[in-house]
Design a protein around this motif. Structure first.
Motif, mmCIF file in Angstrom:
data_model
loop_
_atom_site.group_PDB
_atom_site.id
_atom_site.type_symbol
_atom_site.label_atom_id
_atom_site.label_comp_id
_atom_site.label_asym_id
_atom_site.label_seq_id
_atom_site.Cartn_x
_atom_site.Cartn_y
_atom_site.Cartn_z
ATOM 1 N N ILE A 110 -14.088 36.226 8.347
ATOM 2 C CA ILE A 110 -13.789 34.788 8.223
ATOM 3 C C ILE A 110 -12.672 34.669 6.941
ATOM 4 N N LYS A 111 -11.498 33.889 7.157
ATOM 5 C CA LYS A 111 -10.667 33.524 5.925
ATOM 6 C C LYS A 111 -10.811 32.301 5.184
ATOM 7 N N GLY A 112 -10.388 32.214 4.426
ATOM 8 C CA GLY A 112 -10.561 30.854 3.589
ATOM 9 C C GLY A 112 -10.871 30.949 2.052
ATOM 10 N N ASN A 113 -11.299 29.780 1.107
ATOM 11 C CA ASN A 113 -11.741 29.985 -0.043
ATOM 12 C C ASN A 113 -13.275 30.447 -0.107
ATOM 13 N N VAL A 114 -13.181 31.515 -0.474
ATOM 14 C CA VAL A 114 -14.778 32.262 -0.740
ATOM 15 C C VAL A 114 -15.198 32.208 -2.186
ATOM 16 N N LEU A 115 -16.341 31.642 -2.297
ATOM 17 C CA LEU A 115 -16.981 31.304 -3.512
ATOM 18 C C LEU A 115 -17.718 32.528 -3.732
ATOM 19 N N THR A 116 -17.301 33.585 -4.343
ATOM 20 C CA THR A 116 -18.111 34.578 -4.891
ATOM 21 C C THR A 116 -18.838 34.587 -5.923
ATOM 22 N N ALA A 117 -19.681 35.682 -6.230
ATOM 23 C CA ALA A 117 -20.580 35.644 -7.499
ATOM 24 C C ALA A 117 -19.815 35.542 -8.557
ATOM 25 N N ARG A 118 -18.367 36.099 -8.433
ATOM 26 C CA ARG A 118 -17.363 35.840 -9.832
ATOM 27 C C ARG A 118 -16.563 34.889 -9.820
ATOM 28 N N GLY A 119 -16.559 34.103 -8.963
ATOM 29 C CA GLY A 119 -15.835 32.937 -9.046
ATOM 30 C C GLY A 119 -14.894 32.822 -7.378
ATOM 31 N N TRP A 120 -14.066 31.874 -7.315
ATOM 32 C CA TRP A 120 -13.351 31.569 -6.040
ATOM 33 C C TRP A 120 -12.443 32.622 -5.721
ATOM 34 N N VAL A 121 -12.212 33.130 -4.534
ATOM 35 C CA VAL A 121 -11.365 34.138 -4.089
ATOM 36 C C VAL A 121 -10.605 33.495 -2.849
ATOM 37 N N SER A 122 -9.228 33.561 -2.874
ATOM 38 C CA SER A 122 -8.497 33.255 -1.583
ATOM 39 C C SER A 122 -8.218 34.440 -0.579
ATOM 40 N N GLY A 123 -9.172 34.646 0.319
ATOM 41 C CA GLY A 123 -8.820 35.753 1.101
ATOM 42 C C GLY A 123 -9.777 35.634 2.235
ATOM 43 N N HIS A 124 -10.734 36.687 2.523
ATOM 44 C CA HIS A 124 -11.567 36.759 3.614
ATOM 45 C C HIS A 124 -12.942 37.578 3.249
ATOM 46 N N ILE A 125 -13.957 37.122 4.162
ATOM 47 C CA ILE A 125 -15.051 37.928 3.976
ATOM 48 C C ILE A 125 -15.398 38.644 5.323
ATOM 49 N N SER A 126 -15.861 39.986 4.977
ATOM 50 C CA SER A 126 -16.127 40.472 6.126
ATOM 51 C C SER A 126 -17.872 40.992 6.448
ATOM 52 N N PHE A 127 -18.556 41.038 7.263
ATOM 53 C CA PHE A 127 -19.885 40.918 7.430
ATOM 54 C C PHE A 127 -20.443 41.369 8.668
ATOM 55 N N SER A 128 -21.764 42.101 8.800
ATOM 56 C CA SER A 128 -22.639 42.094 9.856
ATOM 57 C C SER A 128 -23.766 41.309 9.608
ATOM 58 N N GLU A 129 -24.892 42.230 9.444
ATOM 59 C CA GLU A 129 -26.198 41.676 8.832
ATOM 60 C C GLU A 129 -26.053 41.303 7.229
ATOM 61 N N LYS A 130 -25.260 42.247 6.809
ATOM 62 C CA LYS A 130 -24.999 41.898 5.417
ATOM 63 C C LYS A 130 -23.578 42.007 5.116
ATOM 64 N N ILE A 131 -22.931 41.642 3.862
ATOM 65 C CA ILE A 131 -21.704 41.500 3.575
ATOM 66 C C ILE A 131 -21.146 42.872 3.258
ATOM 67 N N ASP A 132 -20.042 43.207 3.875
ATOM 68 C CA ASP A 132 -19.476 44.489 3.962
ATOM 69 C C ASP A 132 -18.273 44.305 2.916
ATOM 70 N N ASP A 133 -17.769 43.312 2.762
ATOM 71 C CA ASP A 133 -16.439 43.428 2.165
ATOM 72 C C ASP A 133 -15.886 42.050 1.936
ATOM 73 N N ILE A 134 -15.415 41.732 0.447
ATOM 74 C CA ILE A 134 -14.685 40.436 0.282
ATOM 75 C C ILE A 134 -13.096 40.779 -0.532
ATOM 76 N N GLN A 135 -12.241 40.364 0.282
ATOM 77 C CA GLN A 135 -10.859 40.729 -0.458
ATOM 78 C C GLN A 135 -10.114 39.485 -0.604
ATOM 79 N N GLY A 136 -9.273 39.520 -1.330
ATOM 80 C CA GLY A 136 -8.369 38.236 -1.862
ATOM 81 C C GLY A 136 -7.981 38.282 -3.188
ATOM 82 N N GLU A 137 -7.227 37.239 -3.510
ATOM 83 C CA GLU A 137 -6.836 36.865 -4.910
ATOM 84 C C GLU A 137 -7.737 35.657 -5.616
ATOM 85 N N PRO A 138 -8.047 36.091 -6.590
ATOM 86 C CA PRO A 138 -8.828 34.756 -7.363
ATOM 87 C C PRO A 138 -7.716 33.771 -7.234
#
Length: 380
Positions: free
Chosen positions: A15-43
């Protein structure tokens, strides 16, 4: 086939969008199956674009009912309740009981046992039980039925053997309850103080013995006065955690803000009843008849009796009274996970469960994922 085996077969999604990660906002995407596999993007500041918000799924530690069903009904009640709350972004919850005779509590927990072991498709994860009473003060029942009595460790162990008790609300001033606090925490259970007429000193003593939070802060507890600080004073002066109901009926916005300024990790709960998601009318809360009208739930004498709040509305209410979205998100998700000691829920980070909500720019739900399963949203 177990739910875990099913989840392991989930395809990876992105899914693409504004991802609120444990370290703050990232503009990018989050990939997952049962658990989160990857979060990519720029703060980045989500205010600089029009993309959707992707937040941790909501965690509600105080749920009595929804969809016309009450936890104390046993049977399929919690299946209905957990499905309804999933529709509003709750990805994990504690099924909450009422003060009741032991036979009623046993029946309710027998119905909960299987639900706690295995999550059904379309439902929120039921992490366990919040035992709200019967070890409360009979002089501060609120909407609880009059079956309060002093604590019994043996009773708690009997109930826990049926379904996992994660949280217990009790009144520390009731004879024998203070000593039981340390015994309960030694068993790995969290203890909240609530439905109490206890003094400030009672609250402090309970915290020193291992209690760690307060049940629906301000409601059904001795009030703050500058010469008699009461249980509210103990919470504001000493607590790291407390639950609060942000329906804007139970607590004034100013009191919510005061609590959040004093207590580092105030987390929000719905205290929802069977009337949640239902039209105005009569419903049951344990053995009590309650009335839904004017956006609230009350006993016949007008006493507030739980709420019709959902966690997506709780988030919107927090933003409405002035909280930043990232702060509000923590209070409907992360801090509740922290309170239960869960590092794999309530936050978007690699290897955490793929519990997440997607919201549009008006904070309306667009999508809900629970352990990687996309929930089919109805008209909520």
């Amino acid at each position: 086939m177990s739910s875990v085996q099913q989840d392991q077969q989930r395809p990876q999604q992105t899914i693409k969008g504004n991802v609120l990660t444990a370290r703050g906002w990232v503009s990018g995407h989050i990939s997952f199956s049962e658990k989160i596999d990857d979060i990519q993007g720029e703060p980045g500041d989500p205010g600089s674009n029009n993309a959707v918000y992707i937040l941790p799924g909501f965690i509600d530690l105080h749920v009595h009912g929804a969809g016309g069903k009450d936890t104390m009904e046993a049977g399929d009640a919690v299946e209905v309740i957990s499905r309804m709350h999933a529709q509003h972004g709750t990805t994990s919850m504690l099924a909450t009981t009422m003060t009741a005779p032991m036979s009623d509590l046993e029946a309710a927990l027998h119905a909960l046992a299987g639900v706690c072991q295995q999550r059904s498709a379309g439902s929120a994860r039921v992490l366990g039980v919040h035992l709200e009473g019967p070890y409360i003060n009979p002089g501060k029942l609120g909407a609880q039925p009059d079956f309060a009595h002093a604590g019994s460790l043996e009773q708690v162990k009997q109930l826990d053997a049926i379904a996992p008790i994660k949280l217990i609300t009790l009144a520390p001033e009731v004879e024998g309850n203070l000593a039981m606090v340390s015994q309960l925490t030694a068993l790995g259970m969290r203890v909240q103080l609530g439905h109490t007429l206890g003094t400030y000193e009672d609250g402090v003593a309970a915290l020193e013995n291992g209690a760690s939070s307060f049940t629906h802060l301000y409601n059904a507890m001795s009030r703050l006065d500058h010469r008699s600080p009461g249980m509210v004073g103990a919470a504001l002066a000493h607590a790291n955690f407390a639950e609060i109901i942000p329906d804007l009926l139970h607590v004034h916005p100013g009191a919510i803000k005061a609590a959040m300024r004093a207590i580092p990790k105030v987390y929000c709960v719905t205290d929802s009843t069977s009337a949640s998601g239902m039209p105005d009318g009569e419903y049951m809360l344990g053995r009590q008849v309650v009335h839904k009208c004017l956006g609230g739930v009350r006993l016949a004498d007008g006493t507030l009796a739980g709420s019709t709040l959902t966690m997506d509305q709780a988030l919107r209410n927090l933003v409405k009274i002035g909280l930043e979205l990232d702060d509000a998100s923590k209070r409907v998700s992360t801090y509740a996970a922290d309170f239960l000691g869960l590092s794999d829920r309530g936050r978007l980070q690699v290897n955490a469960y793929a519990d997440l909500v997607v919201l549009d720019r008006d904070l309306n739900l667009v999508a809900v994922y629970i352990e990687g399963e996309k929930i089919e949203l109805k008209d909520v």
